[in-house]
Scaffold this motif. Structure first.
Motif, mmCIF file in Angstrom:
data_model
loop_
_atom_site.group_PDB
_atom_site.id
_atom_site.type_symbol
_atom_site.label_atom_id
_atom_site.label_comp_id
_atom_site.label_asym_id
_atom_site.label_seq_id
_atom_site.Cartn_x
_atom_site.Cartn_y
_atom_site.Cartn_z
ATOM 1 N N ARG A 81 9.661 -16.503 33.002
ATOM 2 C CA ARG A 81 8.754 -16.641 31.868
ATOM 3 C C ARG A 81 9.512 -17.105 30.620
ATOM 4 O O ARG A 81 9.039 -17.960 29.875
ATOM 5 C CB ARG A 81 8.036 -15.307 31.612
ATOM 6 C CG ARG A 81 6.935 -15.021 32.627
ATOM 7 C CD ARG A 81 6.384 -13.617 32.482
ATOM 8 N NE ARG A 81 5.162 -13.444 33.261
ATOM 9 C CZ ARG A 81 5.128 -13.197 34.557
ATOM 10 N NH1 ARG A 81 6.271 -13.083 35.239
ATOM 11 N NH2 ARG A 81 3.981 -13.053 35.198
ATOM 12 N N ILE A 82 10.691 -16.525 30.400
ATOM 13 C CA ILE A 82 11.513 -16.945 29.257
ATOM 14 C C ILE A 82 11.949 -18.390 29.422
ATOM 15 O O ILE A 82 12.032 -19.152 28.449
ATOM 16 C CB ILE A 82 12.739 -16.020 29.114
ATOM 17 C CG1 ILE A 82 12.284 -14.597 28.794
ATOM 18 C CG2 ILE A 82 13.681 -16.518 28.024
ATOM 19 C CD1 ILE A 82 13.373 -13.551 28.949
ATOM 20 N N GLN A 83 12.202 -18.789 30.655
ATOM 21 C CA GLN A 83 12.597 -20.165 30.951
ATOM 22 C C GLN A 83 11.474 -21.154 30.625
ATOM 23 O O GLN A 83 11.736 -22.286 30.209
ATOM 24 C CB GLN A 83 12.963 -20.258 32.437
ATOM 25 C CG GLN A 83 13.567 -21.573 32.892
ATOM 26 C CD GLN A 83 13.810 -21.566 34.391
ATOM 27 O OE1 GLN A 83 12.910 -21.242 35.166
ATOM 28 N NE2 GLN A 83 15.013 -21.899 34.808
ATOM 29 N N ARG A 84 10.227 -20.699 30.750
ATOM 30 C CA ARG A 84 9.076 -21.599 30.614
ATOM 31 C C ARG A 84 8.442 -21.595 29.226
ATOM 32 O O ARG A 84 7.813 -22.575 28.837
ATOM 33 C CB ARG A 84 7.997 -21.208 31.636
ATOM 34 C CG ARG A 84 8.391 -21.466 33.072
ATOM 35 C CD ARG A 84 7.305 -20.999 34.014
ATOM 36 N NE ARG A 84 7.645 -21.298 35.395
ATOM 37 C CZ ARG A 84 6.785 -21.733 36.302
ATOM 38 N NH1 ARG A 84 5.525 -21.925 35.965
ATOM 39 N NH2 ARG A 84 7.174 -21.982 37.532
ATOM 40 N N TYR A 85 8.548 -20.483 28.506
ATOM 41 C CA TYR A 85 7.819 -20.352 27.243
ATOM 42 C C TYR A 85 8.769 -20.141 26.072
ATOM 43 O O TYR A 85 9.747 -19.407 26.172
ATOM 44 C CB TYR A 85 6.834 -19.183 27.320
ATOM 45 C CG TYR A 85 5.758 -19.379 28.358
ATOM 46 C CD1 TYR A 85 4.616 -20.117 28.074
ATOM 47 C CD2 TYR A 85 5.901 -18.852 29.644
ATOM 48 C CE1 TYR A 85 3.642 -20.312 29.024
ATOM 49 C CE2 TYR A 85 4.933 -19.044 30.611
ATOM 50 C CZ TYR A 85 3.792 -19.775 30.299
ATOM 51 O OH TYR A 85 2.837 -19.975 31.250
ATOM 52 N N LYS A 86 8.423 -20.751 24.943
ATOM 53 C CA LYS A 86 9.285 -20.663 23.756
ATOM 54 C C LYS A 86 9.289 -19.271 23.141
ATOM 55 O O LYS A 86 10.254 -18.864 22.496
ATOM 56 C CB LYS A 86 8.857 -21.709 22.720
ATOM 57 C CG LYS A 86 9.082 -23.153 23.170
ATOM 58 C CD LYS A 86 8.795 -24.130 22.066
ATOM 59 C CE LYS A 86 8.942 -25.579 22.558
ATOM 60 N NZ LYS A 86 10.323 -25.875 22.966
ATOM 61 N N LYS A 87 8.195 -18.528 23.340
ATOM 62 C CA LYS A 87 8.128 -17.159 22.826
ATOM 63 C C LYS A 87 7.558 -16.238 23.907
ATOM 64 O O LYS A 87 6.506 -16.538 24.479
ATOM 65 C CB LYS A 87 7.268 -17.072 21.558
ATOM 66 C CG LYS A 87 7.886 -17.731 20.336
ATOM 67 C CD LYS A 87 7.177 -17.324 19.046
ATOM 68 C CE LYS A 87 5.778 -17.874 18.957
ATOM 69 N NZ LYS A 87 5.164 -17.647 17.621
ATOM 70 N N CYS A 88 8.267 -15.140 24.175
ATOM 71 C CA CYS A 88 7.807 -14.158 25.156
ATOM 72 C C CYS A 88 7.907 -12.759 24.569
ATOM 73 O O CYS A 88 8.902 -12.422 23.916
ATOM 74 C CB CYS A 88 8.659 -14.223 26.435
ATOM 75 S SG CYS A 88 8.440 -15.719 27.413
ATOM 76 N N PHE A 89 6.894 -11.963 24.822
ATOM 77 C CA PHE A 89 6.875 -10.571 24.359
ATOM 78 C C PHE A 89 6.791 -9.659 25.575
ATOM 79 O O PHE A 89 5.985 -9.882 26.484
ATOM 80 C CB PHE A 89 5.674 -10.337 23.446
ATOM 81 C CG PHE A 89 5.474 -8.895 23.065
ATOM 82 C CD1 PHE A 89 6.072 -8.375 21.926
ATOM 83 C CD2 PHE A 89 4.695 -8.053 23.853
ATOM 84 C CE1 PHE A 89 5.888 -7.049 21.574
ATOM 85 C CE2 PHE A 89 4.505 -6.724 23.511
ATOM 86 C CZ PHE A 89 5.108 -6.224 22.371
#
Length: 407
Positions: free
Chosen positions: A136-144
């Motif tokens: 998910r971090i690899q794909r999205y600029k912001k992750c929570f």
């Protein structure tokens, strides 16, 4: 018991300052307050009956044995629709009149403290569950993410460094809205020696994020050795025949270089791939390719199939690229675990294809689709583009007749 009103209330971060006026009004007039001790402490007042529990079955049992109350409030952290206990409570409190009262989520609160929007955030919870945060971090600029305390944070930072993602920025929030609220920003290595408690959230920014769906990854993108590798064209067709879903559980039997495992894993962060391989040199190469592509949803299993499959979770799909003469036993093991599993087999040798045909003869309940392909790739030679052929290969799709047709 429908005349007894139960309110499931999202109380925000836990302090009265993040409580909505509607929630405050209901809490003040309710006879009974239910929730974890931390939830109830700010609202414990004389005349209120308190029941400390966050478990749905305990709450139901408590309410069922109460005869005289008219209303009760179950206090839940954050919002009732954001990784909340309200989902389970709604299932068990069907005999009561239940109303949900929304609250401020930790994600909304934390993003406001960081002065950033949350509309473009990919979010998830690692609280008491396994989630593929790396992809998910690899794909999205912001992750929570909601975290399981300090241990969960340190494990996350270790993974980020292992997969070469040291450049991401982490914003870690602790005890949000309380007097000892703490927000720390840094790189993964900065959190190695920091101490934190249990109430943690993290927002991760990755300016290099690329939300791509792996399809026909070039062969040269993989780390190569003498270990055989399923070529790109064959991978594309084979994975297409599997008809994977976003949360599939997949066996890759005879994982080899890991190219098929990686491409399957990269289809979705929620796919889980168990890649089974017996050769040490292939196992080492597979780990290298897993690391290169940050495919954290691959679990590498050392051993021989079908024995190595026995303790694994039941698969929804299986790819068999190598069977070492045990094809019938492997297929039997897979279908015993899940009769509805969809299997794709690759074979080059006619001997192996003969094993497949024998399998069909002994199992008339199997349905199949057989494709033979021979791909050719152009290469420059003396100023000409020459087509260089790969070995012809059989791609066999296998399922039980009782399985509902797909696609």
């Amino acid at each position: 018991m429908k005349e007894k009103q139960i309110y499931l209330i999202g109380i925000g971060m836990g302090t009265e300052g993040t409580l909505t006026e509607k929630a405050r009004e209901l809490i003040n007039k309710s006879q009974i307050l239910i929730g974890a001790k931390r939830m109830l402490e700010p609202f414990a007042k004389e005349g209120k009956e308190l029941f400390y529990s966050y478990k749905a079955d305990e709450i139901k049992a408590y309410l069922c044995q109460k005869e005289t109350f008219q209303s009760a409030c179950v206090l839940l952290s954050g919002d009732v629709g954001f990784y909340s206990g309200s989902k389970k409570l709604l299932e068990v409190l069907g005999d009561f009149e239940v109303e949900l009262i929304p609250g401020i989520t930790s994600m909304v609160y934390f993003c406001s403290r960081l002065r950033t929007s949350w509309e473009d955030v990919c979010f998830g919870s690692a609280h008491g569950k396994t989630i593929n945060v790396i992809q998910r971090i690899q794909r999205y600029k912001k992750c929570f993410f909601l975290l399981d305390g300090e241990v969960s944070l340190k494990r996350l930072c270790e993974k980020l460094r292992y997969y070469g993602m040291e450049g991401v920025t982490l914003h870690v929030g602790e005890n949000l809205s309380y007097e000892d609220e703490r927000i720390v920003t840094g790189k993964p290595e900065d959190f190695e020696t920091m101490a934190f408690g249990t109430l943690l959230v993290v927002l991760i920014e990755n300016v290099s994020a690329k939300n791509w769906v792996a399809s026909s990854i070039p062969d040269e993108a993989f780390i190569r050795t003498k270990v055989p590798m399923t070529k790109s064209e064959v991978r594309t067709i084979s994975i297409g025949k599997l008809q994977l879903e976003a949360d599939s559980v997949v066996y890759d039997v005879g994982g080899g270089s890991g190219s098929v495992s990686v491409e399957m894993a990269m289809q979705s962060p929620d796919i889980k791939v168990y890649s089974v391989e017996k050769k040490p040199e292939a196992l080492e190469l597979m780990e290298q390719n897993k690391r290169k592509f940050a495919a954290d949803n691959i679990e590498i299993i050392e051993g021989n199939a079908p024995e190595a499959l026995e303790k694994l979770p039941a698969p929804t799909h299986a790819f068999i690229g190598g069977s070492s003469g045990n094809l019938d036993r492997i297929v039997d093991c897979i279908f015993e675990k899940n009769p509805m599993c969809r299997i794709v087999i690759n074979t080059i040798a006619l001997n192996s294809m003969a094993q497949v045909m024998e399998l069909f003869k002994s199992h008339p309940e199997y349905e199949s689709d057989i494709v033979q392909i021979q791909a050719s790739n152009a290469k420059q030679a003396a100023g000409y583009q020459m087509m260089m052929g790969q070995n012809p290969i059989y791609i066999i799709t296998l399922w039980r007749k009782t399985q509902e047709a797909r696609g």
